[in-house]
Design a protein around this motif. Structure first.
Motif, short mmCIF file in Angstrom:
data_model
loop_
_atom_site.label_atom_id
_atom_site.label_comp_id
_atom_site.label_asym_id
_atom_site.label_seq_id
_atom_site.Cartn_x
_atom_site.Cartn_y
_atom_site.Cartn_z
N TYR A 59 0.84 -1.21 0.00
CA TYR A 59 0.00 0.00 0.00
C TYR A 59 0.87 1.25 0.00
CZ TYR A 59 -3.46 3.42 1.47
OH TYR A 59 -4.27 4.53 1.54
N LEU A 78 2.49 1.80 -3.40
CA LEU A 78 1.52 2.27 -4.39
C LEU A 78 1.18 3.73 -4.16
CD1 LEU A 78 -0.84 -0.83 -4.66
CD2 LEU A 78 0.71 0.05 -6.43
N VAL A 79 1.05 4.14 -2.89
CA VAL A 79 0.78 5.55 -2.57
C VAL A 79 1.94 6.42 -3.05
CG1 VAL A 79 0.55 7.21 -0.67
CG2 VAL A 79 -0.82 5.11 -0.66
N PHE A 105 1.54 6.50 -7.01
CA PHE A 105 0.34 7.02 -7.65
C PHE A 105 -0.39 8.10 -6.84
CE2 PHE A 105 0.85 2.66 -9.27
CZ PHE A 105 1.03 2.94 -10.62
N ASP A 140 -3.09 8.91 -4.83
CA ASP A 140 -4.41 8.65 -4.27
C ASP A 140 -4.76 7.16 -4.38
OD1 ASP A 140 -6.93 8.88 -3.24
OD2 ASP A 140 -7.80 9.86 -5.00
N VAL A 141 -4.59 6.43 -3.26
CA VAL A 141 -4.90 4.99 -3.22
C VAL A 141 -5.81 4.76 -2.02
CG1 VAL A 141 -3.96 2.66 -3.02
CG2 VAL A 141 -2.65 4.42 -4.20
N LYS A 142 -6.98 4.19 -2.29
CA LYS A 142 -7.96 3.92 -1.23
C LYS A 142 -8.43 2.49 -1.32
CE LYS A 142 -9.48 8.64 -1.09
NZ LYS A 142 -10.34 9.62 -1.67
N LEU A 158 -8.11 -2.25 -4.30
CA LEU A 158 -7.55 -0.91 -4.10
C LEU A 158 -7.99 -0.03 -5.27
CD1 LEU A 158 -3.92 -1.81 -2.98
CD2 LEU A 158 -5.79 -1.01 -1.55
N ILE A 181 -7.24 3.26 -7.28
CA ILE A 181 -6.14 4.18 -7.54
C ILE A 181 -6.64 5.25 -8.51
CG2 ILE A 181 -3.80 4.37 -8.46
CD1 ILE A 181 -3.53 1.34 -7.74
N THR A 182 -6.49 6.52 -8.10
CA THR A 182 -6.94 7.63 -8.94
C THR A 182 -5.74 8.49 -9.33
OG1 THR A 182 -8.99 7.63 -7.67
CG2 THR A 182 -8.59 9.53 -9.08
N GLN A 199 -8.92 -0.04 -10.62
CA GLN A 199 -9.19 -0.89 -9.47
C GLN A 199 -8.24 -2.09 -9.54
OE1 GLN A 199 -13.31 -1.95 -9.28
NE2 GLN A 199 -13.89 0.07 -8.48
N VAL A 216 -0.31 0.50 -13.49
CA VAL A 216 -0.67 -0.08 -12.19
C VAL A 216 -0.33 -1.56 -12.17
CG1 VAL A 216 -2.61 -0.63 -10.66
CG2 VAL A 216 -2.44 1.64 -11.68
#
Length: 192
Positions: A126, A129-130, A133, A135-137, A144, A146-147, A154, A173
């Protein structure tokens, strides 16, 4: 004089003493069988005729039966060799009983440490990835979300599958997750 001739040449008679002992044992009977086979040349599996319980005959002298889930019994006709064999079996069973709690605790510790390692791996994935990228929620079904610049992808953490309408983001991604996962969970040395 042979024991069979004793009553012929004297007024004495012979007798056989059958000994029996019950030992506390809550483990698997197969473990005892396996250990006995490593020590003794002759270990014959059988079933007790009266109770139908599993039994073993060691050197044709000592019969070992699983009386219940918590007890094992030994039975033998007393003579120096049978007594020695039965003593060694009792020591072996008691030694196994002493080892079993340690094995269970070690297995429980291994499961706990594996769960902790799994949580650490998820946190590292996590965080990486943050850092890549922004914005990872956490979304639905453990995926996850990812925007990046209004584009959404997703990521399924289990399979590594990525869903996105933007092809470039989808590929970035997927590739990033593949590399992160291979760095965090490398191929084990004992891969089969």
């Amino acid at each position: 004089m042979a024991p069979d001739d004793l009553h012929v040449f004297s007024q004495l008679s012979t007798a056989t003493v059958t000994q029996r002992i019950t030992i506390p044992f809550a483990g698997a009977f197969g473990v005892v069988k396996h250990r006995l086979e490593k020590i003794f040349e002759s270990v014959e599996p059988s079933t007790d005729e009266e109770s139908g319980l599993p039994a073993l005959k060691v050197h044709g002298r000592v019969t070992l039966k699983q009386e219940s889930e918590k007890h094992i019994s030994l039975q033998w006709s007393s003579d120096p060799i049978s007594d020695m064999v039965s003593d060694s079996i009792v020591a072996l069973v008691l030694n196994i009983s002493r080892e079993v709690p340690k094995i269970v605790v070690e297995e429980e510790d291994a499961v706990k440490s594996e769960e902790q390692n799994g949580k650490k791996v998820e946190k590292v994935i996590y965080a990486l990835l943050v850092s890549l990228f922004g914005d990872v929620k956490l979304g639905e079904n453990g995926k996850l979300v990812i925007t990046v610049d209004g584009n959404v992808a997703q990521l399924d953490k289990e399979s590594g599958a990525v869903e996105s309408e933007h092809g470039g983001l989808k590929e970035r991604v997927r590739l990033a997750f593949e590399r992160i996962r291979s760095a965090v969970k490398p191929i084990p040395l004992t891969a089969s």
